[in-house]
Design an enzyme around this catalytic site. Sequence first.
Site, mmCIF file in Angstrom:
data_model
loop_
_atom_site.group_PDB
_atom_site.id
_atom_site.type_symbol
_atom_site.label_atom_id
_atom_site.label_comp_id
_atom_site.label_asym_id
_atom_site.label_seq_id
_atom_site.Cartn_x
_atom_site.Cartn_y
_atom_site.Cartn_z
ATOM 1 C CG ASP A 1 -1.252 -15.558 11.280
ATOM 2 O OD1 ASP A 1 -0.414 -14.635 11.202
ATOM 3 O OD2 ASP A 1 -1.933 -15.954 10.313
ATOM 4 C CD GLU B 1 -2.722 -14.848 7.408
ATOM 5 O OE1 GLU B 1 -1.663 -14.287 7.717
ATOM 6 O OE2 GLU B 1 -3.831 -14.267 7.422
ATOM 7 C CB ALA C 1 -5.425 -10.792 14.274
ATOM 8 C CG ASP C 2 -5.008 -7.202 9.733
ATOM 9 O OD1 ASP C 2 -3.843 -6.770 9.877
ATOM 10 O OD2 ASP C 2 -5.303 -8.068 8.897
HETATM 11 O O1 LIG Z 1 -2.367 -11.072 5.688
HETATM 12 C C1 LIG Z 1 -1.803 -10.816 6.736
HETATM 13 C C2 LIG Z 1 -2.138 -11.416 8.025
HETATM 14 O O2 LIG Z 1 -3.500 -11.675 8.206
HETATM 15 C C3 LIG Z 1 -1.521 -10.772 9.251
HETATM 16 O O3 LIG Z 1 -1.602 -11.714 10.275
HETATM 17 C C4 LIG Z 1 -2.199 -9.529 9.719
HETATM 18 O O4 LIG Z 1 -2.296 -8.612 8.656
HETATM 19 C C5 LIG Z 1 -1.427 -8.889 10.891
HETATM 20 O O5 LIG Z 1 -0.179 -8.471 10.459
HETATM 21 P P1 LIG Z 1 0.791 -7.625 11.386
HETATM 22 O O6 LIG Z 1 1.241 -8.524 12.473
HETATM 23 O O7 LIG Z 1 1.908 -7.202 10.468
HETATM 24 O O8 LIG Z 1 0.017 -6.446 11.875
#
Ligand SMILES: O=C[C@H](O)[C@H](O)[C@H](O)COP(=O)(O)O
Length: 232
Positions: A90, A112, A92-93
């Site tokens: 996954d 998640e 992450a922010d």
């Molecule tokens: O709710 C979303 C999730 O936690 C995402 O893994 C997180 O926001 C990262 O998303 P991105 O890869 O689009 O930056």
Amino acid sequence: MPDPHPVDLEPLKKEAALRAVALIQSGMRVGLGTGSTARYAILEIGRRVQNGELTGIVGVATSEASDVLAREAGLTVEDLDPRPLDIAIDGADEIAPNLDLIKGLGGALLREKLTEIQARRLIIIADHSKIVSQIGEKSPLPIEIARFGFLSTVERLRQIVPGGRLRQPGAQPYVTDNGNYIYDAQLALDGDIAALERQLKGTLGVVETGLFLGMAERAFVASTDGVRELSR
Ligand SMILES: O=C[C@H](O)[C@H](O)[C@H](O)COP(=O)(O)O
């Protein structure tokens, strides 16, 4: 002033995703993350399944969007059940040096966390912009709250994390896959994050927070210099 030479993050996200997908072996039950980085992982797993490199893969999706994407990519998708997952991949922010995370800017934090807590290995994939020295440095902390009585819950949360607001992209609040709302909290830096997590989880109306503490085993973080592998 806008950066005159902005880095295109998309190839970096994909590179990180490919490194994580290389850890998947045939027969594994795999937690499928959500967001623009996890998307590359899902597509790559689908590609490997389609060309026969991987067999017997079962995906467990962390959002409606990832469920649809995974099925379109040709993956077998099952609901979460009590069996462990071999691996979850996954985005992450925020990623702190000890691999504590903020997740949920895409709204998928509850599914998640429910899914990834059951994974033997949680592998995080990201571009370098997600790296922070302390949790709360760049991203708000998404907190999923029950819809019923949400204004009261927001008031309770404001007592704990004064900076923050209900996520409301338009006229109506943002609604998660679970029918709940999200409060995006601005965290004070240098706080005790584990204590904050306990306090938030003990707050009436809070369903779950986007703090993923001590869960990730490894992160693949891509920059223009290559992919760095971080471990706890
Ligand atoms: O709710 C979303 C999730 O936690 C995402 O893994 C997180 O926001 C990262 O998303 P991105 O890869 O689009 O930056």
